[in-house]
Design a protein around this motif. Structure first.
Motif, mmCIF file in Angstrom:
data_model
loop_
_atom_site.group_PDB
_atom_site.id
_atom_site.type_symbol
_atom_site.label_atom_id
_atom_site.label_comp_id
_atom_site.label_asym_id
_atom_site.label_seq_id
_atom_site.Cartn_x
_atom_site.Cartn_y
_atom_site.Cartn_z
ATOM 1 N N LYS A 1 -6.406 -1.193 -6.654
ATOM 2 C CA LYS A 1 -5.667 -0.936 -8.030
ATOM 3 C C LYS A 1 -4.768 -1.906 -8.101
ATOM 4 C CE LYS A 1 -3.910 3.199 -8.469
ATOM 5 N NZ LYS A 1 -3.247 4.260 -8.012
ATOM 6 N N GLU A 2 -4.512 -2.124 -9.718
ATOM 7 C CA GLU A 2 -3.458 -3.361 -10.180
ATOM 8 C C GLU A 2 -2.076 -2.766 -9.621
ATOM 9 O OE1 GLU A 2 -3.894 -3.903 -13.988
ATOM 10 O OE2 GLU A 2 -5.638 -5.278 -13.745
ATOM 11 N N PHE A 3 -1.460 -3.739 -9.015
ATOM 12 C CA PHE A 3 0.137 -3.612 -8.404
ATOM 13 C C PHE A 3 0.954 -4.822 -9.198
ATOM 14 C CE2 PHE A 3 3.813 -3.119 -6.014
ATOM 15 C CZ PHE A 3 4.024 -1.933 -5.955
ATOM 16 N N ALA A 4 1.821 -4.503 -10.013
ATOM 17 C CA ALA A 4 2.674 -5.670 -10.470
ATOM 18 C C ALA A 4 3.629 -6.156 -9.640
ATOM 19 C CB ALA A 4 3.495 -4.946 -11.628
ATOM 20 N N VAL A 5 3.726 -7.623 -9.642
ATOM 21 C CA VAL A 5 4.966 -8.440 -8.927
ATOM 22 C C VAL A 5 5.974 -8.863 -9.994
ATOM 23 C CG1 VAL A 5 5.147 -10.207 -7.442
ATOM 24 C CG2 VAL A 5 3.149 -8.920 -7.169
ATOM 25 N N VAL A 6 7.072 -8.594 -9.915
ATOM 26 C CA VAL A 6 8.080 -9.232 -10.904
ATOM 27 C C VAL A 6 9.153 -10.385 -9.951
ATOM 28 C CG1 VAL A 6 10.024 -8.841 -12.414
ATOM 29 C CG2 VAL A 6 8.049 -7.041 -12.350
ATOM 30 N N PRO A 7 8.638 -11.490 -10.112
ATOM 31 C CA PRO A 7 9.077 -12.360 -8.989
ATOM 32 C C PRO A 7 10.547 -12.529 -8.806
ATOM 33 C CG PRO A 7 7.436 -13.394 -9.956
ATOM 34 C CD PRO A 7 7.700 -12.320 -10.810
ATOM 35 N N TYR A 8 11.246 -12.698 -7.914
ATOM 36 C CA TYR A 8 12.558 -12.679 -7.487
ATOM 37 C C TYR A 8 12.623 -14.374 -7.314
ATOM 38 C CZ TYR A 8 16.925 -10.720 -5.517
ATOM 39 O OH TYR A 8 18.120 -10.375 -5.198
ATOM 40 N N GLU B 1 10.828 -2.971 -17.245
ATOM 41 C CA GLU B 1 10.193 -3.100 -18.579
ATOM 42 C C GLU B 1 9.292 -4.356 -18.356
ATOM 43 O OE1 GLU B 1 13.831 -2.530 -21.758
ATOM 44 O OE2 GLU B 1 14.146 -3.755 -20.243
ATOM 45 N N ILE B 2 9.751 -5.468 -17.472
ATOM 46 C CA ILE B 2 8.727 -6.550 -17.383
ATOM 47 C C ILE B 2 7.531 -6.221 -16.654
ATOM 48 C CG2 ILE B 2 8.673 -8.570 -16.035
ATOM 49 C CD1 ILE B 2 11.708 -9.005 -16.500
ATOM 50 N N ALA B 3 7.620 -5.193 -15.537
ATOM 51 C CA ALA B 3 6.573 -4.803 -15.008
ATOM 52 C C ALA B 3 5.498 -4.029 -16.004
ATOM 53 C CB ALA B 3 6.538 -3.845 -13.902
ATOM 54 N N GLN B 4 6.046 -3.304 -16.711
ATOM 55 C CA GLN B 4 5.468 -2.657 -17.965
ATOM 56 C C GLN B 4 4.352 -3.571 -18.616
ATOM 57 O OE1 GLN B 4 4.543 0.736 -17.848
ATOM 58 N NE2 GLN B 4 2.934 0.056 -18.816
ATOM 59 N N MET B 5 5.185 -4.758 -19.112
ATOM 60 C CA MET B 5 4.634 -5.877 -20.044
ATOM 61 C C MET B 5 3.543 -6.617 -19.179
ATOM 62 S SD MET B 5 7.508 -7.822 -22.061
ATOM 63 C CE MET B 5 7.983 -8.820 -20.533
ATOM 64 N N ALA B 6 3.600 -6.650 -18.082
ATOM 65 C CA ALA B 6 2.663 -7.245 -17.118
ATOM 66 C C ALA B 6 1.402 -6.495 -17.378
ATOM 67 C CB ALA B 6 3.089 -7.369 -15.785
ATOM 68 N N TYR B 7 1.365 -5.215 -16.907
ATOM 69 C CA TYR B 7 0.439 -4.325 -17.056
ATOM 70 C C TYR B 7 -0.195 -4.104 -18.389
ATOM 71 C CZ TYR B 7 1.432 -2.108 -12.565
ATOM 72 O OH TYR B 7 1.694 -1.716 -11.314
ATOM 73 N N ASP B 8 0.548 -4.488 -19.547
ATOM 74 C CA ASP B 8 -0.056 -4.416 -20.976
ATOM 75 C C ASP B 8 -0.654 -5.420 -21.417
ATOM 76 O OD1 ASP B 8 1.007 -1.756 -20.918
ATOM 77 O OD2 ASP B 8 2.809 -2.041 -22.094
ATOM 78 N N GLU C 1 0.969 -1.249 0.068
ATOM 79 C CA GLU C 1 0.037 -0.096 0.064
ATOM 80 C C GLU C 1 0.907 1.392 0.120
ATOM 81 O OE1 GLU C 1 -3.187 -0.161 2.872
ATOM 82 O OE2 GLU C 1 -3.421 2.031 2.887
ATOM 83 N N ILE C 2 1.904 1.334 0.809
ATOM 84 C CA ILE C 2 2.936 2.611 0.935
ATOM 85 C C ILE C 2 3.484 2.561 -0.243
ATOM 86 C CG2 ILE C 2 5.028 3.032 1.911
ATOM 87 C CD1 ILE C 2 4.278 1.807 4.645
ATOM 88 N N LEU C 3 3.994 1.493 -1.122
ATOM 89 C CA LEU C 3 4.508 1.551 -2.359
ATOM 90 C C LEU C 3 3.763 2.220 -3.282
ATOM 91 C CD1 LEU C 3 6.417 -1.942 -2.850
ATOM 92 C CD2 LEU C 3 7.569 0.406 -2.571
ATOM 93 N N GLN C 4 2.351 1.874 -3.299
ATOM 94 C CA GLN C 4 1.393 2.317 -4.402
ATOM 95 C C GLN C 4 1.160 3.959 -3.985
ATOM 96 O OE1 GLN C 4 -2.776 1.386 -4.093
ATOM 97 N NE2 GLN C 4 -2.442 0.285 -5.824
ATOM 98 N N GLU C 5 1.124 4.152 -2.919
ATOM 99 C CA GLU C 5 0.938 5.556 -2.380
ATOM 100 C C GLU C 5 2.225 6.421 -2.997
ATOM 101 O OE1 GLU C 5 0.325 6.375 1.606
ATOM 102 O OE2 GLU C 5 -1.404 4.757 1.551
ATOM 103 N N LEU C 6 3.246 5.966 -2.931
ATOM 104 C CA LEU C 6 4.558 6.591 -3.126
ATOM 105 C C LEU C 6 4.755 6.690 -4.803
ATOM 106 C CD1 LEU C 6 6.904 5.499 -0.509
ATOM 107 C CD2 LEU C 6 5.858 7.728 -0.864
#
Lengths: 319, 319, 319, 319
Positions: free
Chosen positions: A217-224, A304-311, A190-195
């Motif tokens: 709201k959607e939030f992306a996870v790029v797994p580690y 870039e991966i996060a953006q691909m996930a949103y798209d 939640e904090i990350l989204q706010e920031l």
């Protein structure tokens, strides 16, 4: 060879919706709940690749607390400083990051550098150089303090301070986040989204990016990963550098094969004072060159991966 | 392939001095402060080599305290002596050092032997033989006592006693120093300078020698390593001897490649009762012979490397 | 290539007796003191071999105490028995020893079996079979009790009871001894001599047998190893079976090479429930077959090696 | 080459019954006692195979307690949840089991899935899919609670609840049992028999199935292994995936060779979040394909092996 999906189709499980599992994966996080919507199987990312490989370069040394954990015995008498331990960390910015930067250029890839705020302030020119050479700066906290137990406002300031340090020094606004030891707390997303952050990586659950919902709201996870991670394998498990090579190649081989039927992501991670040693840079070179011999793969920064996930309409949505 | 320096030149970072980092590497040592002056890139040492390889041979066995740490469980009942543990140490001077001495001759290289004073007094003829066969005797403390927490005068006597024992037994005046577990204290460098030492090795921060300033005078650092170190890898990390070979070869490969553009130093370290076993001497032989197949490399004692550091105008000066 | 002895001759060190070191190797054992007399270098054992290889087969399972250490977590609640741990030990006599016995026949070698008295009484037929098939029965204590801290008479009874059990069950009178975890006490050698034993193995200090003096009489030491030892490497260091192969081969290679100039002994050790697994017997087969490809090597039981030590005029005498 | 049986025949040991050992293997379990009757040596199982290979797939993730042991440091502050640790477990059902299921189909083998009741209830569709694709569902307790110290009725309910969950969700009635960490208690076998189970696996003592007597009736033991087990080798011993391959191949090679003269069983085990990673599935594929190149081997579910044990007149009977 029958695939798992073939089986599901044949037995009609999809028809009876039996495969939709009530995963409730965020049970431990009171703010996130909901259903899992499985993606349709797609075999290519937007850039035409089947498998996207993401390399991390942690920039942490110099920002560590006094007598931070190192390969030396953790038995210092009170009031004294572990001087050889400090030089072990210094190696990270004096040799490790510069060596890796040259290697990424040589290999022709761009990586994501997870930067601790205090490390950035300690070596600003080096942080700036990372960005100038085309790599992503992601936030990694203001310092090495344990984050998961901070009160909401404390944690918000801690994350913001680290991101501000990066922005100020490098000119790059970080949109990705990595918590100390991956240990985010119940409020972190939640904090990350706010920031204004767009993704986090503190999740090991999948071999592909996915979306969760944070406050609607959607939030992306790029797994580690900790399977192809120098701090876990070299320092934690005592692998030799050649074991690291073989294990990561095996990881790639399987994911690459799977990517014939299903989009996949592979994550590899290096820390300044560990992945930046000559033996580990030699290992990295062999791994990256091995991967590059395969078609339909790409190396991407995590933004870039996060953006691909949103798209991607068909991305996994865990809500 | 673009190098890091190429990049810096292109982006003009050197022009704006942004690359000069306020490293403050001795923050924990109140006596040393100052600025880092980066060397110009030179690709050769004075002897024409690009990469100088330095081998250490620790001479410690026989001087250890009763019930010193060994591969046996550290659970002796009070008042009893760990007899098999003692024989593990005895191996160091009965088989280990003699085997390694023959091997250095066979391989044609000279090494630096870090000698504990009490071990020298226990086996004087062997200590003398090391020097007689052309190797450097460096000091390593009077015994195995923890050094970093000693008061100034206590530490000075401790260092001097060890050096005097070496001088008396072998005729060699040590000018190099290695603290127990690399753990020098805040006063160590100043004491070493007062006692006439010319360099120390308790620093892991670089892959090349450099100079620091101690009370206004230059003092050489010949960096050590724990990545190519038998006590760390074999006893600490439980590597098998063949893993040791592969990891050290990978270390060499990368440093050798880098040395095309930049002078480099590689350090390898062996302890009497560990590196002196048949399996480890077999590993050593394979490693050294591998390195020797390459051109423009040289094997040097650490006193020679320290001297090269003092003589090179372009050496790294961390002050 | 110059050898260590060549050097000593050249520098005249022998002439000035400087090489005779006041080793005082039994400083911790008040009963034994004296000077070291170095052997002349001989390159062959009495049987014509340069390198004698001795294999140990520990017979301990079945005699262990309740909830003895095993690969299972050592966290049993009080009053309960670790049943899977017990089956791990049972494997030693149900599969391990029988498999190894067949393998020794197949490989054509005889070994020394260090037998715990309580294990012999638990599986007498198997103990008897070991001896009937030509292997040496050596004593290994009556049970798994810590021996070094026993009072004299207690220890004497403990050793005698174990030896008597072996004699009664197998008909073989043991003349060799191995203490639990190699941890003999200050009285052990004297007791062994009183009981008629001819040698012990609880010493890691040399790669060849030697003689010490116990109450004025010679006593043989057939050195053991923890470098080629399944319990140390497989259970203790977490080696995989193939690492064991490679490390032991490297050990052999170096000792074999040395044996051109100097008689050598190599020791390899297997425990019933560890060395008797299929993967470790496969490793053993590869190792033994590798060694057998070399000329002038022999496989000997430790009683034979002890006898060779007594018979050799030029054997090392540490007194 | 002489075999162990040849030796026994030659020396007449069978004639004097000396080989019949009073094993008393259930000494620690007050309910079971008796004599061991050795089987005659048979070289083939009922299906014509010499060596039967049994693969286990543990289905446990999702059913673990909060802050269960994971690769992350076990140092969470009280009152907080280890979120990255949870995602490590989620990997087991999101990626691990689905990947292994596809791989078993590709390799053409059926396995035994040991299912924790709470994990089955968390992901019922996946549990159902395992069974629908032809694999055996065996019981593995209702949850991760330590079982060996439960009172009789508590343990009976614990076992029954887990089995009922499996039956209800998958339609499969489990007849096999695996206790948490293999740690059955003194009452477990009797309870299993009362509940209609036909076999258990919590025994490491043999490389073939055998029968014990529980309250006067035969009960099958299908031995498990920790030598070819991902949780022990990968998580516990820190093997790399390639070490796993080599060690398991060596295990097979030896058992296969033995099976020329004697029926054998080999066990291999994988856990959802460990054996289901890309690198371990790559390892599994290499191992299974290697085994499949040999004649007269078969892959069997453990319920099939238990049935073979009951049907074989010459099976080992430990009573």
């Amino acid at each position: 060879m029958s695939s798992r999906r073939d089986f599901i189709k044949k037995t009609g499980l999809i028809g009876i919706a039996g495969i939709v599992q009530p995963l409730n994966v965020f049970a431990s996080s009171p703010k996130l709940n909901g259903h899992v919507h499985y993606k349709k199987e797609n075999t290519k990312w937007a850039d035409g690749s089947r498998l996207v490989v993401s390399v991390s370069m942690q920039f942490e040394a110099g920002g560590q607390p006094v007598n931070a954990e190192s390969p030396f015995p953790q038995n210092m008498q009170k009031g004294f400083v572990d001087l050889p331990g400090e030089t072990w960390y210094q190696y990270g910015y004096k040799e490790g990051i510069p060596r890796m930067l040259d290697n990424w250029d040589k290999l022709g890839i761009k990586v994501t550098s997870h930067m601790v705020g205090s490390a950035v302030l300690k070596n600003p020119a080096l942080a700036k150089e990372i960005v100038e050479r085309g790599h992503e700066a992601a936030a990694h906290g203001m310092d090495w303090t344990t984050e998961y137990s901070m009160p909401y406002e404390t944690e918000k300031k801690f994350i913001k301070d680290g991101a501000d340090a990066i922005k100020k020094v490098t000119g790059f606004t970080p949109i990705g986040y990595n918590a100390n030891w991956l240990r985010r707390g119940a409020n972190t997303l939640e904090i990350l989204q706010e920031l204004g952050f767009k993704y986090h990586i503190d999740d090991l659950s999948r071999d592909e990016p996915f979306l969760v919902k944070v406050k609607g709201k959607e939030f992306a996870v790029v797994p580690y990963t900790i399977r192809c991670n120098d701090i876990v394998l070299i320092e934690g498990k005592n692998f030799s550098a050649d074991q690291f090579i073989r294990q990561v190649k095996m990881e790639f081989d399987q994911l690459y094969q799977e990517s014939e039927k299903k989009r996949r992501q592979m994550s590899i991670s290096f820390h300044d004072r560990i992945g930046g040693t000559p033996q580990m840079v030699a290992a990295t070179t062999e791994i990256i060159n091995y991967i590059k011999q395969h078609k339909e793969i790409s190396f991407k920064r995590k933004d870039e991966i996060a953006q691909m996930a949103y798209d991607e309409k068909s991305v996994i949505r865990e809500f």
